[in-house]
Write a protein that holds these residues in place. Structure first.
Motif, short mmCIF file in Angstrom:
data_model
loop_
_atom_site.label_atom_id
_atom_site.label_comp_id
_atom_site.label_asym_id
_atom_site.label_seq_id
_atom_site.Cartn_x
_atom_site.Cartn_y
_atom_site.Cartn_z
N ASN A 1 6.35 13.22 5.96
CA ASN A 1 7.51 12.71 6.71
C ASN A 1 7.71 11.22 6.45
OD1 ASN A 1 9.68 12.96 8.49
ND2 ASN A 1 8.44 12.39 10.25
N GLY A 2 6.61 10.50 6.31
CA GLY A 2 6.69 9.07 6.06
C GLY A 2 7.23 8.72 4.69
N GLN A 3 7.27 9.70 3.78
CA GLN A 3 7.77 9.46 2.43
C GLN A 3 9.29 9.65 2.32
OE1 GLN A 3 5.80 8.46 -0.27
NE2 GLN A 3 4.20 8.23 1.26
N VAL A 4 9.93 10.15 3.39
CA VAL A 4 11.38 10.32 3.36
C VAL A 4 12.03 8.96 3.14
CG1 VAL A 4 13.43 10.91 4.73
CG2 VAL A 4 11.39 12.36 4.84
N VAL B 1 17.69 6.84 4.21
CA VAL B 1 18.68 7.92 4.18
C VAL B 1 19.70 7.74 5.29
CG1 VAL B 1 19.02 10.40 4.40
CG2 VAL B 1 17.07 9.53 3.09
N GLN B 2 19.21 7.42 6.51
CA GLN B 2 20.12 7.23 7.63
C GLN B 2 21.02 6.02 7.41
OE1 GLN B 2 20.54 9.26 10.16
NE2 GLN B 2 22.14 7.99 11.08
N ARG B 3 20.49 4.98 6.78
CA ARG B 3 21.30 3.79 6.50
C ARG B 3 22.44 4.12 5.53
NH1 ARG B 3 17.45 0.78 5.25
NH2 ARG B 3 17.61 0.66 2.98
N ALA B 4 22.15 4.97 4.55
CA ALA B 4 23.20 5.36 3.60
C ALA B 4 24.30 6.15 4.30
CB ALA B 4 22.59 6.20 2.47
N ILE B 5 23.91 7.00 5.25
CA ILE B 5 24.90 7.78 6.02
C ILE B 5 25.78 6.85 6.83
CG2 ILE B 5 25.17 9.44 7.90
CD1 ILE B 5 22.55 10.75 6.90
N VAL B 6 25.15 5.92 7.54
CA VAL B 6 25.90 4.97 8.37
C VAL B 6 26.82 4.10 7.51
CG1 VAL B 6 25.66 2.95 9.86
CG2 VAL B 6 24.20 4.94 10.23
N SER B 7 26.34 3.68 6.35
CA SER B 7 27.16 2.83 5.47
C SER B 7 28.36 3.59 4.92
CB SER B 7 26.30 2.29 4.32
OG SER B 7 25.29 1.44 4.80
N LEU C 1 18.66 -0.74 10.39
CA LEU C 1 17.91 0.37 9.77
C LEU C 1 17.32 -0.11 8.46
CD1 LEU C 1 20.51 3.21 10.49
CD2 LEU C 1 18.29 2.90 11.62
N VAL C 2 16.21 -0.82 8.53
CA VAL C 2 15.66 -1.49 7.35
C VAL C 2 14.38 -0.85 6.82
CG1 VAL C 2 16.70 -3.71 7.94
CG2 VAL C 2 14.43 -3.14 8.82
N ALA C 3 13.74 -0.01 7.60
CA ALA C 3 12.48 0.60 7.16
C ALA C 3 12.74 1.59 6.03
CB ALA C 3 11.79 1.31 8.32
N PRO C 4 11.79 1.75 5.10
CA PRO C 4 11.97 2.72 4.02
C PRO C 4 12.31 4.12 4.55
CG PRO C 4 10.06 1.35 3.57
CD PRO C 4 10.52 1.00 4.95
N ARG C 5 11.67 4.50 5.67
CA ARG C 5 11.89 5.82 6.26
C ARG C 5 13.35 5.99 6.72
NH1 ARG C 5 12.97 9.90 8.18
NH2 ARG C 5 11.70 11.48 9.23
N LEU D 1 0.83 -1.20 0.00
CA LEU D 1 0.00 0.00 0.00
C LEU D 1 0.87 1.25 0.00
CD1 LEU D 1 -2.77 -1.04 2.57
CD2 LEU D 1 -2.83 -1.18 0.07
N SER D 2 1.97 1.22 0.77
CA SER D 2 2.89 2.34 0.79
C SER D 2 3.52 2.54 -0.59
CB SER D 2 3.98 2.09 1.84
OG SER D 2 4.91 3.15 1.85
#
Length: 447
Positions: A166-169, A373-379, A366-370, A110-111
């Motif tokens: 915010n949920g679309q980030v 961005v944070q996962r990319a920073i950490v990686s 950090l697996v949620a779509p939201r 749905l998302s």
């Protein structure tokens, strides 16, 4: 999914069709026409499509529309009976997605459908108020014409719109998210300058602070630092008027993060984080307090203040371990996020091997779509740790996934951290794996 729930979904689909004045044949024709418009024409007859529509609406044993039909239905009901796009609460699209939910369609799917339609809306330049939903459009227009019409229902709709954006980030590029938030920002600005009913003023101020803070981050991500500073200033002023310290701490923390990457040196960011810590310590949210201490640890580590950084981290863990069942903040700050801050601390004032493990554990959680961005920073930080551990080739491999995430979301911080890691690869600039990375950077990001 229970049989009763599927019957509820079927009844909702039938109600949607009939609200358009469509027979089963009309609905089938509309779906066939939509498939042609989307470049996905059917290779079956209209009669076959009509039988599918009837099976979805069966009052005995309805079946769920296939994913292809779900997409066509979403595009079909994203436009109201007048042909205007309408995606928000109370729209036909919202009712369609609720119906599909009754059929057992996953929230992830749905998302995905919502995201596809948001992209379509911002691609085609649809009027921005249409993204708020028909009932919200009407209520907001009435309140802007006469502020005495502001009521709890409209405030809830505005709050939901901010949450939706915010949920679309992580799923929608930041430049599009700016468009989605624009009508709320302008409405808040105008309403705050009007004589709204006093009983609703605190809620309006809170909504405005949240909207301005989010917009400040989006402006930063799209490299409009002047607009970002102005929006954060407005958010701070409104949050201060609430008299709730932790609310202002949230604004300070968001502002500090963008200041760290848009202003030379650490002093400006440190001042904002210290202010956030002061507010958080007298506030009611331990989650906000934990995040403020984590940011304080990062700034201290970047300044080389090891003792201060580790003390702040210890406070962050202490806060995060508290009972948060009644925490007034809805922040998603979690142990996974805090492990990323532990990694940063170890990277600057500790052991890069330990930093690498912290980053790896954080990214894995950090697996949620939201959280993309944070996962990319950490990686990207994890790749920097690999370079310092003498493993540049695997660092380059990790940076490829960061490039993909950064190019799809437009995340500015991820790009900055990624380029910082690339600079540390200069000693290996003649190696093929660095050349491949540079090619990917140029192809995806133009740099």
């Amino acid at each position: 999914m229970s049989a009763h729930s599927r019957l509820t979904g079927a009844a909702m689909l039938k109600r949607l069709r009939r609200s358009r004045g469509w027979s089963l044949a009309n609905a089938a024709q509309a779906l066939v026409d939509m498939a042609v418009r989307l470049g996905q024409p059917f290779d079956t007859s209209i009669a076959s499509v009509q039988r599918s529509v009837a099976r979805w609406e069966s009052n005995t044993s309805p079946i769920v529309p296939s994913e292809r039909y779900q997409l066509l239905l979403a595009h079909l009901y994203a436009h109201d009976a007048r042909g205007q796009m309408s995606l928000g609460s109370g729209s036909d699209l919202a009712e369609l997605l609720e119906a599909l939910g009754h059929f057992g369609v996953s929230e992830g799917r749905l998302s995905e459908l919502r995201t596809i339609l948001v992209r379509t809306a911002t691609d085609t330049g649809v009027e921005l108020l249409a993204l708020l939903g028909p009932s919200t459009q009407a209520a907001l227009s009435a309140a802007l014409a006469d502020p005495s019409h502001l009521d709890e229902g409209l405030l809830t709709a505005m709050r939901d719109s901010i949450s939706h954006v915010n949920g679309q980030v992580g799923s929608v590029p930041f430049v599009r998210l700016q468009l989605l938030l624009a009508p709320i920002i302008e409405s808040c600005r105008r309403l705050l300058n009007m004589s709204v009913p006093n009983v609703f003023l605190p809620d309006l101020q809170l909504i405005s602070a949240q909207a301005y803070t989010l917009a400040g981050r989006f402006a930063f991500e799209t490299r409009d630092d002047d607009a970002s500073r102005a929006l954060y200033s407005a958010a701070t002023d409104v949050a201060s008027s609430l008299g709730v310290p932790w609310r202002r701490a949230v604004v300070h923390m968001s502002n500090a993060l963008v200041t760290l990457y848009s202003t030379p040196g650490l002093d400006a960011a440190k001042a904002l984080i210290d202010a956030a810590v002061r507010d958080a310590r007298v506030g009611q949210s331990v989650t906000v307090r934990a995040r403020a201490h984590a940011l304080q640890a990062e700034i201290a580590a970047r300044a080389g203040a090891e003792k201060h950084a580790k003390a702040a981290l210890a406070l962050a863990w202490y806060d995060l371990d508290q009972d948060r069942a009644t925490d007034p903040a809805t922040s998603s700050f979690s142990p996974a996020h805090l492990r990323g801050f532990e990694g940063i601390t170890s990277l600057y004032v500790g052991d890069p091997a330990q930093a690498h493990d912290y980053f790896a554990n954080s990214a894995q959680a950090l697996v949620a779509p939201r959280e993309r961005v944070q996962r990319a920073i950490v990686s990207a930080d994890q790749a920097l740790a690999r370079i310092r551990l003498g493993d540049p080739q695997s660092a380059a491999e990790l940076l490829h996934s960061c490039i993909d995430a950064a190019s799809e979301t437009g995340g500015r911080v991820a790009m900055i951290r990624m380029h910082r890691a690339r600079q540390d690869l200069r000693p290996w600039r003649r190696e093929g794996f660095v050349a491949d990375l540079d090619d990917h950077l140029i192809e995806s990001l133009g740099r």
